[in-house]
Every structure is written in structure tokens, then in C-alpha cells.
Write an enzyme that holds these catalytic residues in place. Sequence first.
Site, PDB file in Angstrom:
ATOM      1  N   ARG A 198     -21.341   0.364  52.487  1.00  0.00           N
ATOM      2  CA  ARG A 198     -21.044   0.765  52.282  1.00  0.00           C
ATOM      3  C   ARG A 198     -20.226   2.235  52.011  1.00  0.00           C
ATOM      4  NH1 ARG A 198     -24.799   4.136  54.228  1.00  0.00           N
ATOM      5  NH2 ARG A 198     -25.938   1.727  55.844  1.00  0.00           N
ATOM      6  N   TYR A 255     -20.867  -3.458  45.419  1.00  0.00           N
ATOM      7  CA  TYR A 255     -21.518  -3.630  47.033  1.00  0.00           C
ATOM      8  C   TYR A 255     -22.548  -3.158  46.646  1.00  0.00           C
ATOM      9  CZ  TYR A 255     -23.502  -3.880  51.241  1.00  0.00           C
ATOM     10  OH  TYR A 255     -24.330  -3.800  52.174  1.00  0.00           O
ATOM     11  N   SER A 284     -29.512   0.729  59.949  1.00  0.00           N
ATOM     12  CA  SER A 284     -28.702  -0.772  59.231  1.00  0.00           C
ATOM     13  C   SER A 284     -28.196  -0.980  60.458  1.00  0.00           C
ATOM     14  CB  SER A 284     -28.005  -0.215  58.270  1.00  0.00           C
ATOM     15  OG  SER A 284     -27.867   0.864  56.742  1.00  0.00           O
ATOM     16  N   CYS A 313     -29.498  -2.633  62.544  1.00  0.00           N
ATOM     17  CA  CYS A 313     -29.886  -2.559  63.798  1.00  0.00           C
ATOM     18  C   CYS A 313     -31.826  -3.281  63.927  1.00  0.00           C
ATOM     19  CB  CYS A 313     -30.480  -0.861  64.142  1.00  0.00           C
ATOM     20  SG  CYS A 313     -28.915  -0.218  64.422  1.00  0.00           S
ATOM     21  N   ARG A 321     -24.639 -10.708  52.951  1.00  0.00           N
ATOM     22  CA  ARG A 321     -26.298 -10.341  52.865  1.00  0.00           C
ATOM     23  C   ARG A 321     -26.610 -11.553  51.881  1.00  0.00           C
ATOM     24  NH1 ARG A 321     -28.147  -5.631  54.683  1.00  0.00           N
ATOM     25  NH2 ARG A 321     -26.594  -4.285  55.868  1.00  0.00           N
ATOM     26  N   LYS A 348     -30.796   2.595  48.036  1.00  0.00           N
ATOM     27  CA  LYS A 348     -30.277   3.508  48.549  1.00  0.00           C
ATOM     28  C   LYS A 348     -30.538   4.951  48.092  1.00  0.00           C
ATOM     29  CE  LYS A 348     -30.844   1.236  52.664  1.00  0.00           C
ATOM     30  NZ  LYS A 348     -30.220   0.424  53.235  1.00  0.00           N
ATOM     31  N   HIS A 384     -36.307   5.131  55.496  1.00  0.00           N
ATOM     32  CA  HIS A 384     -35.502   4.201  55.952  1.00  0.00           C
ATOM     33  C   HIS A 384     -36.261   2.827  56.834  1.00  0.00           C
ATOM     34  CE1 HIS A 384     -30.866   2.150  56.924  1.00  0.00           C
ATOM     35  NE2 HIS A 384     -31.966   1.265  56.068  1.00  0.00           N
ATOM     36  N   ASP A 436     -36.823  -2.952  54.043  1.00  0.00           N
ATOM     37  CA  ASP A 436     -35.986  -1.522  54.579  1.00  0.00           C
ATOM     38  C   ASP A 436     -36.507  -0.248  54.299  1.00  0.00           C
ATOM     39  OD1 ASP A 436     -33.539  -1.569  55.007  1.00  0.00           O
ATOM     40  OD2 ASP A 436     -33.120  -1.034  52.575  1.00  0.00           O
TER      41      ASP A 436
END
Length: 610
Positions: free
Chosen positions: A75, A215, A266, A268, A391, A224, A244, A291
Site C-alpha cells: 500500500r 497491488y 497490518s 501483526c 501474499r 481497504k 480492521h 482482516d
Amino acid sequence: MPSTGQEPNHPKLLAWLDEVVELCRPDAIHYCDGSPEEAEELVEKLIAAGTIVRLSEEAKPGSIYARTDPDDVARVEDQTFICSEDERNAGPTNNWMDPAQMKRIMTELYDGCMVGRTMYVMPFCMGHLDADDPKFGVEVSDSAYVALSMRIMTRMGAETLAAMEASGADFVPCLHSVGMPLSDGQSDVAWPCNETKYIVHFPDERTIWSYGSGYGGNSLLGKKCYALRIASVMARDEGWLAEHMLILKLTSPEGRSFHIAAAFPSACGKTNLAMLEPTIPGWKVETLGDDIAWLRFGEDGRLYATNPETGFFGVAPGTSYATNPNAMRAIEAGNSIFTNVGLTPEGDIWWEGMTKEKPETLSDWKGRTWHGATGPEGGRPEEKAAHPNSRFCTPIEQCPILADEYHDPQGVPLDAIIFGGRRENTVPLVTQSRDWRHGVFMGATCSSESTAAAKGAVGVLRRDPMAMLPFIGYHVADYVQHWIDLGKEADADKLPKIFYVNWFRRDEDGRFMWPGFGENSRVLKWIAQRIDGQVDAEETPIGLLPTADGLDVDSLGISEEDLRGVVGYREQEWRDEVPRIGRWFDSFGWRLPREMVDELLQLETALGRE
Ligand code: GTP
Ligand code: SPV
Ligand code: MN
């Protein structure tokens, strides 16, 4: 204009598509129906373009492998804007530009940006189609990779369009272009994108414009951009929360179930906690989401959580049968897109942490021949096979421990909310808040070391309120106030209990003191026991901590020293933390909620002087 697929019968959508076509000038339009046959055609097209390859049918059936441009891997927070009409609705955590000015800039960029390309029209729904108030969007994109990914991550295609047409429902227009038109005869590159990138939200109009990146978080606009940034604005106006957060169902050996949502920044640990395999006997975890969670009050006064997505877009490195076996099983089932990981000679994938032994040779995320022993040919030996933000994109239904309640449009009533971050010191393993307001303070002051999920330096400590720093679609002070107000309006007994966790404390040598992953079930057990009043806690200035024998560490094999280091709190670290929190709150300006000032003063007073 040549077109394929079924043209929609929705006046607002048709009018908008006319505008987009006139501006972006694609060579063709494809109206996506979301079918497997369509996906197959998109795969063929992407193979021909050199963007993807198929993985081995034996290893990863129906799966594909993609490499991005090396500069389009995460991002771009610097280039992400909240263009509210009134600048005061953006606030210190967002980039802001006057919407008219932004539109001028982007209209110029969009002018002819799809020449030589096909424009894909993707009607999608975030959340269940039969929700009380289904949240529709339509993404238009010149990327087939985006179309394939949106099909996994959202309810995309004919069924959604039919529902929109039947009800005449409104939708969030989401315009995406990779920003690389092809003039006559110009050959394409494997991963088209543009150095210039803009990820832009117009919250007053509820519109999203994205340019220059392919991306995930920049281009899968349902995720998002819609389900967090735009939805947070809808939620503010409609009295709910877009967060989130992962959602999980925890069941005790006695068969009592708890629903828990957890917000970590993100990279974590959300995906890992959501699919956790408990190491303590008799406890069970089932997954509802990894998420994003939308939280709404039900008629019974409880706070319900739903997952608006239908897939995982998970961090690959570190995912293994040891750390997250359920994610591994989900991807083994196939039907997945792997981006920027290593590609083995057998047509399978590999990333750092997947296996103890490194493969002898593979093709790395930049396409170079890479050796386990010596790194990439022509590169430095320490260079990884997979990008740290590589990912996997996988349908959630392939998760072997998906909870049945995932299919319920109402969602699940929450018993607990967890906030967390990546802190090498200061924040203990688990702390319970005294009440909702104190819990909001914990969330609002949460901090974390930055990760590879966003472009920029890694490991830099920053405040990340409710793990929403890059995703709040309006002013952070109003956002925190909204959290406080929802708690005030609710019946306190019915609100979820709030906890603060940290899996990432390190000792002087930089080693993680807590083993994490499946062992985090011990923390979940403590949380469950706190909810049911089965275990005492120690009252401290920072909140309620486990007593010396409160946490189940049976056969964990952690040293006394590590346990104290990770569970305990050090007063001096918190005395040092107070002025940092003060400076963070200063950045909110005059709209800082009074309640947060009170909480900070209370903490400062309780800590006292040395
Ligand atoms: P986003 O998809 O970016 O929102 O991230 P996420 O919060 O879902 O993060 P994820 O679960 O994918 O974890 C990211 C990284 O944290 C991975 O490299 C994991 O291996 C690591 N991680 C997750 N849980 C733990 C834990 O309990 N302890 C330690 N030490 N690392 C963990
Ligand atoms: C994150 O960065 O928090 C992610 C990945 O979950 S992305 O969808 O790209 O934002
Ligand atoms: Mn995320």
C-alpha cells in the site's frame, strides 16, 4: 465499443459507465459475471500477457502465480487521500486535498488511460447479499488480475448485479486503472503500473478513484478503500463501526463459546490468530474473518460482527504448518493467487518460513534464479526468495475451520474486543480494560512498529489507533469520539469486554520472549475466564493484568524470567509512555475527546512519580 458479457440494466450504473468510457477510452468492455468460465478466460489472457503462470495441478490445483513490478508491492500511504469537502473532516492521520483539485489532477491522468486495454466492470457486494442493508459497489478496472482477485475477495458478478437491478440499489463507484495505456503496436509489460499513484476517497460522494498500482490494498477497491475507509464514514453516519479486525469463535472444553474480534495493524498477526490451533487441550478456535469486521448493534442490544469479505489476502512469509496449519490447508486446496513469492521448478510456491530447509533452487519474486545457500544470482546472499509483503489470495470457504456463523448475515454477538500491536517493550502480553471508555483509550493509544505491508521504513514505532491509522475515512478525533459515544448509548453489561495484547515483546538480545502463534490460545483462555469471572486479575495503573498463576502456562516450557518479562509491566516504561501519548493526543487538535484526556490524567496520576 466491443463488449462481452451481459450489459447491466441499472440507470445510475449505465450513466457512470458512459462517463468512464468517455474519459478512459478502453478498447473493449467486459461485464463480469463472476463465473468459473470467465475466470478461466481471464487466466488465459493473463498468461498470454506474461503476468501470471499456472502452478502445478498436483501441488496447487487451479492456482496461479504472479510477480508485480518491484516497485508495486505494498500500500502507498503517502499517496492515499481522503478528499472530504471540508478539510476538517480529514484530520491529522490522513492526506487531504480539495476534491475539485484532486479531480482535476486525476481526470488528466485518467484521460485515455485505458487505451489498448479491456475495461472490466465488476458489480460486488461487501457482506451478505441478503443483509438488511447490503453494501454494493461497482469496480471498473483495466486489470484482469484485479478482476480475478475481486472474484475471490468479494461477492462479485451476476448475482450481485441482479440484486442491484431488482432493488435499484445505490452503489459505491470504484474506478481503478493501472495507468499504462497501450498505443498502437506498443507491447505490454508483465505488470503494468505507473510511477504516479493515487488512492483517493471522496467520502461525501462515497466514491473511490485509484490510479497507477495493481497491488491488493491499492487496487482491490472493495477491501481497504470501501470496507474500511468509505465504510467507516457510512458507519459514523449510521451508528456502527467498520474495523480492521479478525473475528473468531472460541469454544472451551465445557462447550461454552465466545466470539472475539481483534484489531492488529497490518502484518501483526490477525490472520494467524483468526485460524489459531490451540495448544491447550480441549479448546477450539473457528474462523469468521481475518482482516475486516463490521460491527453493528442488534435488537438485543449486543454488538454483532460480520466479515464483509469472502477471501483471505494473507501475508505469505512466516506461514507454515508450524505457525498456521489452517492457512496452509486452505491454500493447499487450490483456487488461489500467489503474488511475489518464490516459484519452485516443480511449479509450486515457497516463501521464507514455510519450511525449515530452504529449497535448493527456485525462481525468486523478481524472477531471478535463487539458491537456498547463496541467494539470488547476481544479488546479495541475504536477499529473500519472497518479498516480505508477498501474499496469498484464497477463498475463505477453503478454510477448514470456518465457523458456520460465517454464513449468517447477522453475524455473531461479540464477547470481547482485542487491540494489539507490535511493541518490543512497554506493552504486556495481555491487559484487560477497566471498562469501555478505558478500552477505547487502549485502542486509541495503541502503537506498533511499522511493517512491509505499506511502502516505507519498517520497524518505526507509530501510534496506530484501533489498527486503523491508514484506514480511517474521517477525522481521528471524531472516530475515537464515535467509539466512546457508541459505548455510552449501549447497555454497559451487554458491551464486549476490551483487552490489549502484545505478542512481540523482546529481550535484550532481540529475541521474542513469548512463543506466540498456537500458544496465544493461553491468552484467549484467560480472556474467556475473565469474561466468565473464573479468574482474578491484578489491578494496576494500566489496567487488569493476570495474577502470578492466572495464565495457564502448563507444559509451555517458558522460563520464569521470560514469563515475568512478558506478562508484567514496568512502571518506568509507562512513565516514559505518558508524554508520548500526550504528544499523540496533541496532534488531534481541539476535537480530542475530553474522555481521552481524563483517561490519560488518570493513568499519569496512578503511575505517580518515581
Ligand atoms: P494484514 O493482512 O497485513 O492486515 O496482516 P495480519 O494482521 O493478518 O498479519 P498476519 O497474521 O499475516 O501476520 C503477519 C506476520 O506476523 C507474519 O510474518 C507472522 O508470522 C507474524 N506473527 C503472527 N502471529 C505472531 C505471533 O504470535 N508471534 C510472532 N512472533 N509473530 C507472529
Ligand atoms: C493490510 O495491509 O492491512 C492488508 C493487505 O490486509 S492490503 O489489502 O493490501 O491492504
Ligand atoms: Mn489488513
